[in-house]
Design an enzyme around this catalytic site. Structure first.
Site, PDB file in Angstrom:
ATOM      1  N   ARG A  12       0.835  -1.208   0.000  1.00 12.69           N
ATOM      2  CA  ARG A  12       0.000   0.000   0.000  1.00 12.69           C
ATOM      3  C   ARG A  12       0.871   1.259   0.000  1.00 12.69           C
ATOM      4  NH1 ARG A  12      -0.714   4.876   2.350  1.00 12.69           N
ATOM      5  NH2 ARG A  12      -0.286   3.939   4.389  1.00 12.69           N
ATOM      6  N   CYS A 237       8.315   9.629  -1.344  1.00 13.24           N
ATOM      7  CA  CYS A 237       7.470  10.684  -0.798  1.00 13.24           C
ATOM      8  C   CYS A 237       7.305  11.762  -1.852  1.00 13.24           C
ATOM      9  CB  CYS A 237       8.081  11.290   0.458  1.00 13.24           C
ATOM     10  SG  CYS A 237       7.138  12.700   1.091  1.00 13.24           S
TER      11      CYS A 237
END
Length: 303
Positions: A12, A237
């Protein structure tokens, strides 16, 4: 022997930050292999808009295809009540909600203030409780915000206390940018354990500055015994260009083995799974341990 629980987030949190979008079938194969390797808590998807996170499209298919396995929990990220309802319909029995310790990041990431996000989760908690679904809480930007800089431990503690108080059984502290250091990790945990039992705290460290393993060691010394990790170091990120993903599960297991801490994960099976998913993504593993042991294995077969 002291035990540590790993929460595998590769399927995920890892995959949603990878460039390629993998099919639900491939994600199911990944999750099955990770469970076969001994991981017992695994993020399997996110019930969010595929327009914003296309990599998580088909999460309902993933959950419906995953078998019930004794001792294994498949979890999902949900941003709101709508996401929770979709997760419940797909058979999910544990979900996670997420808040930020930075106002700027909260507005940028989910388009609302920290207080607004926490109020929104109140109704999620009520519905989850009625449905018998456990809820875990994430706090992001626990060390620094990409827009406003360093984040105070007290700010993280306040958000953690709110999530725990509303019913989240565990709070995962996320070093989203990977800027943390061992000293900062100790200060963070000291602040948070004043308002949340340390047994309900988890560490979620990114390896952008190469400090993830050092930070986990510091957290272990501060009595934290739950850590999020990502096979092959999947992820990144979007707010920190070039940032690496979560700490690689292989590297974390190697550390725990070296410290004599039990965890129930087969390192070789984990490395093989990392090779599998890295090949699917067309990129090398980010795990230093996997690279070293695979090179050693290759040399052994050449002799």
């Amino acid at each position: 022997m002291d035990a540590v629980r790993l929460v595998e987030v590769g399927a995920r949190d890892g995959l949603q930050n990878e460039t390629l979008t993998l099919s639900p079938q491939t994600r199911v194969r990944l999750l099955q292999r990770l469970a076969d390797a001994g991981l017992q808590t695994l993020e399997a998807g996110a019930f969010v808009s595929p327009r914003w996170v296309p990599q998580m499209a088909g999460s309902d298919e993933v959950f419906k295809a995953l078998p019930v396995r004794p001792g294994v929990t498949w979890t999902a990220l949900v941003p709101n009540l709508k996401g929770l309802e979709a997760a419940i319909a797909a058979g999910c029995r544990e979900v996670a909600v997420f808040a930020a310790a930075s106002e700027a990041f909260s507005h940028k990431n989910i388009n609302c203030s920290i207080a607004q996000s926490l109020r929104q989760y109140q109704e999620v908690m009520v519905r989850a409780r009625d449905a018998g679904v456990r809820v875990r809480g994430y706090v992001s930007c626990v060390m620094a915000c990409p827009f406003t800089g360093p984040v105070k431990p007290e700010a993280v503690a306040a958000v953690s206390a709110s999530l725990f108080g509303m019913g989240c059984y565990e709070i995962s502290l996320g070093d989203t940018l990977g800027t943390g250091t061992p000293a900062a990790t100790r200060a963070l945990i000291q602040a948070c354990r004043q308002v949340v039992p340390v047994s309900a705290l988890a560490g979620h460290f990114h390896d952008t500055y190469g400090m993830a393993i050092a930070n986990i060691h510091a957290a272990l010394e501060a009595d934290v015994r739950v850590f999020d990790s990502s096979v092959a170091g999947l992820g990144g990120c979007p707010y920190s260009p070039g940032a690496t993903g979560n700490v690689a599960s292989e590297d974390l297991v190697y550390l725990l083995d070296g410290l004599g801490l039990s965890h129930g994960v087969d390192l070789q099976a984990l490395i093989d799974t990392g090779e599998f998913i890295s090949a699917e993504l067309g990129r090398p593993t980010a795990s230093r341990v996997a690279r070293a042991l695979l090179a050693k294995r290759s040399l052994g077969t050449m002799r």
